[in-house]
Design a protein around this motif. Structure first.
Motif, mmCIF file in Angstrom:
data_model
loop_
_atom_site.group_PDB
_atom_site.id
_atom_site.type_symbol
_atom_site.label_atom_id
_atom_site.label_comp_id
_atom_site.label_asym_id
_atom_site.label_seq_id
_atom_site.Cartn_x
_atom_site.Cartn_y
_atom_site.Cartn_z
ATOM 1 N N ARG A 126 0.777 -1.236 -0.404
ATOM 2 C CA ARG A 126 0.040 -0.384 0.140
ATOM 3 C C ARG A 126 1.072 1.290 -0.037
ATOM 4 N NH1 ARG A 126 -5.047 -1.187 4.625
ATOM 5 N NH2 ARG A 126 -3.170 -1.240 5.673
ATOM 6 N N PRO B 16 -0.044 3.085 -3.500
ATOM 7 C CA PRO B 16 -1.556 3.508 -2.977
ATOM 8 C C PRO B 16 -2.017 3.761 -4.027
ATOM 9 C CG PRO B 16 0.279 5.492 -3.098
ATOM 10 C CD PRO B 16 0.858 4.588 -3.736
ATOM 11 N N THR C 107 -4.321 0.813 -3.272
ATOM 12 C CA THR C 107 -4.994 0.079 -1.787
ATOM 13 C C THR C 107 -6.162 -0.157 -1.591
ATOM 14 O OG1 THR C 107 -3.432 2.295 -1.487
ATOM 15 C CG2 THR C 107 -5.443 1.076 0.745
ATOM 16 N N GLU C 108 -7.748 -0.527 -2.126
ATOM 17 C CA GLU C 108 -8.412 -1.043 -2.081
ATOM 18 C C GLU C 108 -8.540 -2.329 -2.838
ATOM 19 O OE1 GLU C 108 -11.790 0.454 -4.040
ATOM 20 O OE2 GLU C 108 -11.370 2.651 -2.648
ATOM 21 N N TYR D 56 -5.627 -4.158 -2.877
ATOM 22 C CA TYR D 56 -4.551 -5.016 -2.158
ATOM 23 C C TYR D 56 -5.094 -5.279 -0.709
ATOM 24 C CZ TYR D 56 -0.483 -3.637 -5.082
ATOM 25 O OH TYR D 56 -0.090 -3.379 -5.880
ATOM 26 N N THR D 57 -6.091 -4.500 -0.196
ATOM 27 C CA THR D 57 -6.824 -4.501 1.298
ATOM 28 C C THR D 57 -7.934 -6.489 1.416
ATOM 29 O OG1 THR D 57 -6.018 -2.091 1.473
ATOM 30 C CG2 THR D 57 -7.826 -3.399 3.124
#
Length: 325
Positions: free
Chosen positions: A161, A165, A168-169, A171-172
């Motif tokens: 992240r 960035p 990010t969503e 990866y999360t």
């Protein structure tokens, strides 16, 4: 007869044309992992994220990385890496020079992990040829406990992240799924031991011919009675062989364990002397690089630790009280 020269000319023209095969798309973010467990975590968390390539070093053929030497393929991977994900805990001493020369971001998976001290298994240093093989103060094999694996995956997520960035969503969401798989492994291991621990009998603990099962033994709630590292150039000493043989006889231990990539010569000799069996456990240093078909997830290969527990229980029970697979 005139057709042959014409056909040859056409063939030459076709061969000289540029290839229509699509060129390999250059990754915008290359993540290089030093060990197979880290590769599993990184692959799971980056799954489906556009432009991300996950690679691993050629470390799967050995059970001990302290004497590992980077291959030419390793060096090429490190040169194109944007992120290098390491185990940490002084496991990758072979990477010191490469990391110093690289401008890639480094993710240390050991951050936040409660490390155990290295096992003191050199009972007689003068009686053992082990020059230049210092394992350091901390035991770096912490991935052998699923609870630690979840922390490792969390560290991989944080690093990705920070480096990327905009995704990010993705990866999360992937990390949430990966954590579910690892939690399932942790829970399955605990439930397995709770149900079948009595079938192991009243034994004093594990005897392994690798010093990397301390975290695994703790996760299973089983004492690690003795751990002897044995590999090429680092054979067990005469003192250690006698000590293990006496332990097996004294406590009537039915099985001792070697590591799949390690030597089994001394274990086999002790088995002949005592009548105990020899079984193999894995350190999860190698495995498939791609997921199988259907609903398979590459991270499912981490369940090899669960299979370790099955092997251990069946070994102590003397029969297949837990079916494999």
């Amino acid at each position: 007869m005139k057709k042959t020269p014409i056909l040859l000319c056409i063939l030459v023209l076709l061969l000289s044309l540029p290839s229509c095969a699509p060129a390999r798309e250059e990754a915008r973010l290359t993540v290089v992992c030093t060990t197979y467990p880290i590769y599993l975590f990184a692959s799971s968390i980056t799954q489906g994220v556009e432009g991300v390539a996950v690679e691993r070093l050629d470390t799967g053929s050995t059970s001990c990385l302290h004497d590992y030497t980077l291959s030419m393929a390793d060096m090429k991977r490190l040169e194109r890496a944007n992120i290098i994900v390491i185990n940490g805990a002084d496991l990758e001493e072979f990477l010191e020079d490469a990391l110093a020369a690289s401008d890639a971001a480094v993710i240390d998976c050991s951050e936040g992990v409660e490390l155990l001290e290295s096992l003191s298994h050199h009972h007689d240093e003068e009686d053992r040829s082990h020059d230049g093989h210092d394992h350091g103060h901390w035991d770096p094999h912490y991935w052998m406990d699923p609870a630690n694996a979840r922390i490792m995956a969390g560290n991989v997520l944080a690093g990705l992240r920070a480096a990327d960035p905009d995704h990010t969503e993705e990866y999360t969401a992937n990390a949430r799924r990966a954590d579910g798989v690892l939690l399932s492994c942790e829970t399955s291991l605990q439930n397995l031991m709770m149900e079948f621990r009595p079938r192991m009998g009243e034994r004093p603990g594990l005897i392994t011919f690798h010093d990397g099962f301390q975290y695994f033994a703790r996760a299973c709630g089983v004492p690690l009675l003795a751990a002897i590292e044995e590999e090429a150039g680092s054979e067990a000493s005469a003192h250690e062989i006698v000590e293990i043989t006496e332990l097996v006889k004294e406590y009537n231990i039915p099985v001792i364990f070697t590591e799949v990539n390690g030597s089994d010569a001394t274990a086999a000799a002790i088995a002949r002397e005592t009548g105990c069996r020899v079984a193999q456990l894995t350190m999860l240093m190698d495995g498939p690089m791609k997921a199988g078909g259907g609903e398979d997830d590459l991270l499912d290969n981490y369940f090899a630790l669960y299979e370790n527990a099955v092997t251990m229980i069946n070994g102590f029970a003397g029969e297949s009280v837990v079916p494999k697979g």
